[in-house]
Design a protein around this motif. Structure first.
Motif: not given
Length: 197
Positions: A76-99
């Motif tokens: 939670k502390e790295i998500l900039g207020g957007v929580f989902h247990e599968g996310r890393w950060v709030s930026l969808n670019y980063t999450n797409g790459i990591a996914t």
């Protein structure tokens, strides 16, 4: 070969905790936004050359990188207020790459924990897709979840992540692909070209 030298460089420059530091190597995004993406890129390079968590000269590098992604997913502390247990950060670019990276690792290495965390990432990508009205009115992805502006390059990373997830045998909602394709089709309907266009 050039690929071997590049992989040697990546192996030498991996941090002790398993990540690759974005700023240390010339990137402008400090912290998780940069490091998650950079780690995803590096893992994809190793996987593309046939190294996985279980096989290859660089299997330890891949395993450490994947473990770092897993350890930093859903905090939670790295998500900039957007929580989902599968996310890393709030930026969808980063999450797409990591996914994409964790899904490719799941497909190649067949490590159960990696597969489980890849599924969480896929679920997060699905949840972040733009919807107009109801669940069937899907489009693409914005910079952040629940955005309102479709972005083709962000969409590309997220679709690649979902495609890799399908290859890994993970559950991917077909509506995510259908929505993105509808949005691409709508964007291509530019009318007839005029002379000089």
């Amino acid at each position: 070969s050039a690929v071997d030298k590049a992989l040697e460089w990546l192996a030498r420059n991996q941090e002790a905790d398993g990540r690759w530091d974005n700023v240390k190597h010339g990137g402008k995004h400090a912290g998780m936004i940069g490091d998650v993406a950079m780690t995803g890129y590096a893992i994809l390079a190793f996987l593309g050359a046939g190294h996985s968590e279980r096989v290859g000269k660089y299997k330890e590098n891949v395993a450490k990188g994947v473990a770092w992604l897993i350890d930093n997913q859903g905090k939670k502390e790295i998500l900039g207020g957007v929580f989902h247990e599968g996310r890393w950060v709030s930026l969808n670019y980063t999450n797409g790459i990591a996914t994409m990276a964790i899904s490719e690792a799941a497909a190649m290495g067949r490590v159960q924990k990696t597969k489980e965390r890849a599924q969480k990432a896929v679920d997060a990508v699905d949840d972040a897709q733009i919807r107009r009205g109801n669940d069937s009115d899907r489009e693409a992805w914005d910079y952040g979840p629940n955005g309102g502006t479709n972005d083709s390059s962000i969409m590309a990373w997220n679709i690649l992540g979902l495609k890799s997830a399908k290859v890994a045998g993970l559950k991917v909602d077909p509506a995510t692909f259908d929505g993105a394709l509808r949005w691409i089709d709508a964007g291509q309907d530019l009318g007839p070209l005029k002379p000089g266009d």
